[in-house]
Design an enzyme around this catalytic site. Structure first.
Site, short mmCIF file in Angstrom:
data_model
loop_
_atom_site.label_atom_id
_atom_site.label_comp_id
_atom_site.label_asym_id
_atom_site.label_seq_id
_atom_site.Cartn_x
_atom_site.Cartn_y
_atom_site.Cartn_z
N ASP A 6 1.13 -0.88 0.05
CA ASP A 6 -0.33 -0.46 -0.47
C ASP A 6 0.95 1.46 0.45
O ASP A 6 2.43 1.06 0.32
CB ASP A 6 -0.64 0.41 1.49
N SER A 7 0.40 2.45 0.00
CA SER A 7 1.17 3.19 -0.06
C SER A 7 1.75 3.68 1.19
O SER A 7 2.53 4.32 1.16
CB SER A 7 0.30 4.56 -0.43
N TYR A 38 -1.10 8.85 -2.20
CA TYR A 38 -0.96 8.67 -3.93
C TYR A 38 -2.71 9.78 -4.17
O TYR A 38 -2.60 9.06 -5.20
CB TYR A 38 -1.78 6.78 -3.61
N GLY A 39 -3.45 9.73 -3.05
CA GLY A 39 -5.08 10.23 -3.52
C GLY A 39 -4.63 11.22 -4.39
O GLY A 39 -5.52 11.30 -5.22
N CYS A 69 -4.58 -1.95 -1.53
CA CYS A 69 -4.97 0.23 -1.73
C CYS A 69 -5.48 -0.30 -3.32
O CYS A 69 -5.02 -0.20 -4.15
CB CYS A 69 -3.60 0.70 -1.99
N ASN A 70 -6.61 0.90 -2.87
CA ASN A 70 -8.15 0.92 -3.81
C ASN A 70 -7.48 2.07 -4.88
O ASN A 70 -7.47 1.73 -6.42
CB ASN A 70 -9.17 1.27 -3.25
N GLU A 148 -2.37 7.62 9.15
CA GLU A 148 -1.10 7.98 8.61
C GLU A 148 0.09 8.58 9.50
O GLU A 148 0.75 7.78 11.00
CB GLU A 148 0.18 8.31 7.38
N CYS A 180 -11.04 2.89 0.98
CA CYS A 180 -9.57 3.27 0.41
C CYS A 180 -9.02 2.70 1.79
O CYS A 180 -10.21 2.36 2.94
CB CYS A 180 -9.14 4.32 0.86
N THR A 181 -7.89 1.60 2.00
CA THR A 181 -7.60 0.77 2.63
C THR A 181 -7.09 1.52 4.02
O THR A 181 -7.16 1.23 5.59
CB THR A 181 -7.08 -0.24 2.33
N HIS A 182 -7.27 2.96 4.40
CA HIS A 182 -6.48 3.70 5.56
C HIS A 182 -8.10 3.91 6.08
O HIS A 182 -7.62 4.23 7.85
CB HIS A 182 -6.04 5.00 4.74
N1 DGL Z 1 -4.66 2.84 1.33
C1 DGL Z 1 -4.99 3.82 -0.11
C2 DGL Z 1 -7.12 3.56 -0.46
O1 DGL Z 1 -6.45 2.17 -0.35
C3 DGL Z 1 -4.64 5.04 -0.60
C4 DGL Z 1 -4.25 5.83 0.08
C5 DGL Z 1 -3.35 7.10 -0.17
O2 DGL Z 1 -2.57 6.27 -0.42
O3 DGL Z 1 -4.14 8.35 -0.93
O4 DGL Z 1 -6.86 3.53 -1.88
#
Ligand code: DGL
Length: 261
Positions: A6-7, A38-39, A69-70, A148, A180-182
């Site tokens: 993931d990011s 990454y978003g 990561c989505n 984070e 989003c997994t976060h």
């Molecule tokens: N955890 C990630 C997701 O599922 C990305 C979050 C990010 O880095 O912006 O989309």
């Protein structure tokens, strides 16, 4: 070995589900902390990161790769599959299908990063699996960064989250997809705000089932876990307890690695 990335720390929610369902698999988790989030990034940037990390995990002998990561899945999973045709790749997509199926109000919401929210892949997922259901796509800029930094209790953030939940509930959404997994780690904040009116939909367990189906020989190992990150790898291990994942630390072998990807 199974490689999961993931990011940042968001994919640890997926790692935990995989570790529970595949107790003997050797796992490695890579957080691209030098480039999180990454978003807000371009598709080209995310694709570059996903290909580099995928090759890195392949070189480490991963027999299965999970894009936890989505955002990375939406922008680059097809490319990664084409680049590594000999390795099965599991992606993570927002749970639009189960949410649409469970919705009584016929209105659901998808909480996602900016990149996922505008992606063609999400638009297709909605076209294919939410026929007759109204889908509110809600970009949540900054939320992954809050997770984070574990900065979840500041009054401005709590007020922002409360307002968004209220708006979605008032609009009649009865299923809120954590796209989003976060956001799995926001459940303690989100769940009380929507209790009795909407359900949170998280696909981590479904992703783990898919990983289990495709793992083959990668399911057999010694149940060890190697953590790696492209910046500050030691913080990854330190974050486990605070996220309620202290039990994963017992699977860790040796030091966390600085991944030069
Ligand atoms: N955890 C990630 C997701 O599922 C990305 C979050 C990010 O880095 O912006 O989309």
């Amino acid at each position: 070995m199974i490689g999961i990335f993931d990011s940042g720390i968001g994919g640890l929610s997926v790692l935990a589900a995989i570790a529970r369902s595949l107790p003997t698999a050797d796992l490695t988790y890579l957080a691209d902390t030098a480039h999180v989030p990454y978003g807000p990034r371009s598709d080209a940037f995310i694709q570059g990161r996903v290909l580099a990390i995928g090759h890195h995990l392949a070189e480490q002998d991963c027999g299965l790769i999970v894009v936890a990561c989505n955002t990375a899945t939406a922008a680059a999973v097809q490319m990664l599959r084409a680049a590594l045709p000999h390795i099965p790749v599991v992606g993570v997509e927002p749970g639009v299908k189960p949410a649409a199926k469970a919705s009584r109000s016929r209105r659901i919401a998808v909480l996602a990063t900016e990149s996922t929210a505008r992606s063609e892949r999400l638009a297709r997922l909605i076209r294919d699996h939410a026929d007759g259901v109204d889908v509110l796509v809600e970009p949540c800029p900054g939320w992954a960064t809050r997770v984070e930094s574990r900065d979840l209790q500041t009054p401005e953030f709590v007020a922002e989250v409360r307002l968004k939940m209220q708006r979605l509930l008032d609009a009649g959404a009865d299923q809120l997809v954590l796209g989003c997994t976060h956001y799995s780690f926001l459940t303690p904040l989100l769940a009380p705000l929507v209790a009795g009116r909407a359900q949170l939909v998280d696909v981590a367990e479904a992703v783990a089932r898919q990983a289990q189906r495709l793992a083959g020989a990668s399911a057999q190992g010694q149940g060890r876990l190697l953590l790696q990150a492209t910046a500050r790898p030691e913080q990854l291990h330190a974050s486990l307890a605070g996220l309620g994942l202290g039990w994963l630390a017992e699977r860790c072998r040796g030091e966390e690695l600085l991944a030069r990807v």
